[in-house]
Scaffold this active site. Structure first.
Site, mmCIF file in Angstrom:
data_model
loop_
_atom_site.group_PDB
_atom_site.id
_atom_site.type_symbol
_atom_site.label_atom_id
_atom_site.label_comp_id
_atom_site.label_asym_id
_atom_site.label_seq_id
_atom_site.Cartn_x
_atom_site.Cartn_y
_atom_site.Cartn_z
ATOM 1 N N LYS A 89 45.519 32.787 26.967
ATOM 2 C CA LYS A 89 45.775 34.099 27.856
ATOM 3 C C LYS A 89 44.374 33.881 29.429
ATOM 4 O O LYS A 89 44.148 34.134 30.850
ATOM 5 C CB LYS A 89 46.421 35.343 27.883
ATOM 6 N N ASN A 90 43.729 33.485 28.400
ATOM 7 C CA ASN A 90 41.965 34.030 29.119
ATOM 8 C C ASN A 90 41.410 32.726 29.517
ATOM 9 O O ASN A 90 40.038 32.059 30.597
ATOM 10 C CB ASN A 90 40.740 33.846 28.202
ATOM 11 N N ARG A 98 41.950 43.297 33.811
ATOM 12 C CA ARG A 98 40.148 42.534 34.230
ATOM 13 C C ARG A 98 40.244 41.213 35.131
ATOM 14 O O ARG A 98 39.730 41.242 35.564
ATOM 15 C CB ARG A 98 39.998 41.916 33.158
ATOM 16 N N CYS A 124 41.954 46.220 29.062
ATOM 17 C CA CYS A 124 41.668 46.994 27.977
ATOM 18 C C CYS A 124 40.289 47.532 27.864
ATOM 19 O O CYS A 124 39.193 47.154 28.521
ATOM 20 C CB CYS A 124 41.383 46.141 26.414
ATOM 21 N N ARG A 134 32.264 47.149 30.684
ATOM 22 C CA ARG A 134 32.701 46.746 31.007
ATOM 23 C C ARG A 134 32.168 46.371 31.988
ATOM 24 O O ARG A 134 32.936 46.193 33.408
ATOM 25 C CB ARG A 134 34.621 46.075 31.090
ATOM 26 N N ASP A 170 36.999 38.783 20.101
ATOM 27 C CA ASP A 170 38.967 39.078 20.493
ATOM 28 C C ASP A 170 39.395 38.994 18.820
ATOM 29 O O ASP A 170 40.738 38.797 18.595
ATOM 30 C CB ASP A 170 39.292 37.629 21.084
ATOM 31 N N ARG A 216 50.621 41.763 26.870
ATOM 32 C CA ARG A 216 49.742 41.377 28.007
ATOM 33 C C ARG A 216 48.805 40.433 27.561
ATOM 34 O O ARG A 216 49.390 39.516 28.601
ATOM 35 C CB ARG A 216 48.416 42.780 28.006
HETATM 36 N N1 EPU Z 1 29.006 42.531 30.523
HETATM 37 C C1 EPU Z 1 27.670 43.235 31.292
HETATM 38 N N2 EPU Z 1 27.771 42.419 33.003
HETATM 39 C C2 EPU Z 1 28.476 41.833 33.179
HETATM 40 C C3 EPU Z 1 29.618 41.032 32.383
HETATM 41 C C4 EPU Z 1 29.527 41.349 31.117
HETATM 42 O O1 EPU Z 1 27.307 44.601 30.662
HETATM 43 O O2 EPU Z 1 28.573 41.746 34.181
HETATM 44 C C5 EPU Z 1 29.074 43.081 28.988
HETATM 45 C C6 EPU Z 1 30.164 43.494 29.243
HETATM 46 O O3 EPU Z 1 30.510 44.528 28.797
HETATM 47 C C7 EPU Z 1 30.238 43.325 27.380
HETATM 48 C C8 EPU Z 1 30.081 42.006 27.285
HETATM 49 O O4 EPU Z 1 28.926 41.692 28.669
HETATM 50 O O5 EPU Z 1 29.302 43.670 26.684
HETATM 51 C C9 EPU Z 1 30.943 40.244 27.320
HETATM 52 O O6 EPU Z 1 31.751 40.705 28.418
HETATM 53 P P1 EPU Z 1 32.286 39.099 28.749
HETATM 54 O O7 EPU Z 1 31.620 39.101 30.632
HETATM 55 O O8 EPU Z 1 31.765 38.015 28.532
HETATM 56 O O9 EPU Z 1 34.053 39.542 28.863
HETATM 57 P P2 EPU Z 1 34.849 39.419 29.864
HETATM 58 O O10 EPU Z 1 34.878 38.454 30.677
HETATM 59 O O11 EPU Z 1 34.971 40.873 30.291
HETATM 60 C C10 EPU Z 1 36.105 37.674 28.710
HETATM 61 C C11 EPU Z 1 37.667 37.815 27.849
HETATM 62 C C12 EPU Z 1 38.240 39.078 26.691
HETATM 63 C C13 EPU Z 1 36.698 39.112 25.815
HETATM 64 C C14 EPU Z 1 35.879 38.739 26.543
HETATM 65 C C15 EPU Z 1 34.470 37.809 25.300
HETATM 66 C C16 EPU Z 1 39.093 37.663 29.618
HETATM 67 C C17 EPU Z 1 40.171 37.733 30.922
HETATM 68 N N3 EPU Z 1 38.627 38.468 28.743
HETATM 69 O O12 EPU Z 1 36.386 39.170 29.149
HETATM 70 O O13 EPU Z 1 39.210 38.705 26.405
HETATM 71 O O14 EPU Z 1 36.712 39.824 24.655
HETATM 72 O O15 EPU Z 1 35.523 37.548 28.128
HETATM 73 O O16 EPU Z 1 34.652 37.262 24.669
HETATM 74 O O17 EPU Z 1 38.859 36.513 29.595
HETATM 75 C C18 EPU Z 1 40.821 39.635 25.605
HETATM 76 O O18 EPU Z 1 41.502 39.109 25.563
HETATM 77 O O19 EPU Z 1 41.847 40.840 25.227
HETATM 78 C C19 EPU Z 1 39.863 40.670 25.866
HETATM 79 C C20 EPU Z 1 39.312 41.499 25.856
#
Ligand code: EPU
Length: 413
Positions: free
Chosen positions: A21-22, A90, A114, A119, A301, A394
């Site tokens: 997915k990611n 997201r 989620c 976030r 994850d 999802r």
């Molecule tokens: N963060 C900030 N500011 C930002 C962006 C992120 O403070 O502008 C913080 C977030 O709040 C969090 C941390 O940085 O505390 C990590 O967030 P990241 O941006 O790395 O995560 P994401 O891109 O929102 C993706 C995956 C998630 C996975 C995370 C971490 C996708 C679509 N989602 O989310 O996957 O947990 O990276 O590896 O790629 C899941 O698959 O269930 C899932 C939540």
């Protein structure tokens, strides 16, 4: 939807992992960078991917599925993402950088997904602003415009989504953009490789320091989505829960390094490049102390799976520290307690003393937590009901059917 799980059935056999997915979501997000065809093989048929495709269609792209291949092509007819779709996942945020770079503007309703934490998107937005974007936020949406220029930007945290958005923005921008403290998850490396195949110039692929020299135009591409390491870890946890021996195929075991390191001292693990066999006959007495952190360390994850395994371990203690998403630990811990889990959460740490679980009614409050509850249900005596199983769909292709093929007894209602 509910998953009804009858615990106590051993698992045996072989199971192949689907595409991630990611990985699929950022590659689909990058489809806005060209009008030509993006052909993605090994695409998982999961709800988040369906919703991402609906979003792209609503913005003017054509989408065509055949087997596990999805083809996306065409020009965007609008740079405004519809709110009813953007709020479903997201991953909708992943159209931001590419759309802005290719079309000069983008309006994105604040993305959903989620509820695992606040976030925020400050890292994405500051990065785009450093490249000249003018961004305002009103009516619950981000409004970005401007002709982008190259920049040097250091992320305050190695955010997966921000790295993906900034890469997609930089590939079409004149000059060389230097991004530092980038996330290095395998899914980001896959995006970088796909962009290069489309004609982008990227140095430092798979590393925290990435230089992108913009090109005028990108072309179409055919690309394989990488195997889902979280799905692979879910199958491994399932056999830990139920006992037995399984072989997980079509995975990249390098991407599972941190998870396999947790299992290896306690179970018989035979690792190949693209498959892993695990035999589980008894529970270990705890897994020690494990902290989540960006790749290559233990992934957030897989934290819910680990907490489930710790809760049905044999009496010993496990400490789990969640360092990324503030709600994730509490979501899963509070449900595992209903199954008899002996878990104390303080701040972002959980102390778990293993015990045999007993069936109960629990709620999948997020995707990964939901899958971990299904895993816990395989261990618990009696019939566990996981409410809200649509959260699991999802990110998982028929988790119930896949586990049943190995000998589990799960049905949907
Ligand atoms: N963060 C900030 N500011 C930002 C962006 C992120 O403070 O502008 C913080 C977030 O709040 C969090 C941390 O940085 O505390 C990590 O967030 P990241 O941006 O790395 O995560 P994401 O891109 O929102 C993706 C995956 C998630 C996975 C995370 C971490 C996708 C679509 N989602 O989310 O996957 O947990 O990276 O590896 O790629 C899941 O698959 O269930 C899932 C939540």
């Amino acid at each position: 939807m509910d998953y009804i799980i009858e615990g106590g059935h051993r698992l045996n056999g072989e199971i192949a992992v689907c595409g991630a997915k990611n990985c699929a979501l950022p590659l689909l997000g990058a489809s806005v960078l060209t009008d030509e065809q993006i052909v993605l093989h090994n695409c998982p048929a999961i709800v988040d991917v369906f919703n991402m495709l609906e979003l792209l269609k609503a913005m003017g792209k054509s989408v065509f599925w055949q087997g596990d291949t999805v083809t996306v092509s065409g020009t965007l007819s609008t740079t405004t993402a519809p709110q009813y779709l953007a709020r479903l996942l997201r991953g909708s945020a992943l159209i931001l950088g590419g759309t802005l770079a290719a079309y000069g503007s983008v309006n994105l309703p604040l993305p959903g997904g989620c509820a695992i934490g606040a976030r925020p998107m400050d890292i994405h937005l500051k990065g785009l602003e450093s490249m000249g974007a003018e961004i305002s936020c009103y009516d619950n949406a981000l409004h970005c415009k401007g002709a982008l220029h190259s920049a040097e930007y250091e992320m305050r945290f190695a955010s997966v989504g921000a790295t993906e958005n900034l890469l997609c923005a930089a590939v079409l921008v004149k000059g060389t953009t230097v991004l530092s403290n980038c996330a290095t998850e395998p899914e980001i490396e896959a995006l970088e490789r796909m962009l290069v195949k489309m004609g982008a110039k990227i140095e430092g692929i798979g590393t925290p320091d990435v230089s992108v020299t913009g090109v005028k135009k990108l072309h179409g591409v055919e690309f394989d989505i990488i195997p889902d390491r979280i799905v692979a870890a879910t199958y491994l946890s399932a056999v830990v829960a139920a006992g037995g021996q399984i072989t997980v195929t079509n995975c990249n075991t390098n991407h599972l390094h941190a998870f396999i390191n947790v299992l290896r001292p306690h179970f018989n693990v035979v690792q190949y490049a693209d498959a892993i066999t695990i035999t589980c006959d008894s529970q270990p007495s705890g897994y020690g102390r494990i902290c989540t952190a960006p790749y290559p360390f233990f992934p957030t994850d897989m934290q819910s799976l680990l907490l489930a395994m710790a809760s049905f371990s044999n009496g010993g203690q496990t400490i789990v520290q969640e360092n990324l998403f503030e709600n994730r630990l509490e979501h899963i811990a509070s449900e595992l307690v209903k199954l008899g889990g002996n878990i104390t959460v303080k701040g972002n740490s959980a102390a778990v003393t293993g015990s045999k679980l007993t069936a109960s009614n629990v709620v999948a409050r997020d995707l990964r937590g939901g899958a971990a509850l299904a895993v816990a249900g395989l261990n618990a005596d009696g019939q566990t009901v996981v409410h809200g199983a649509e959260n699991i769909c999802r990110g998982y292709m028929d988790l119930d059917i896949c586990l049943n093929a190995l000998g589990a007894k799960i049905h949907k209602q």
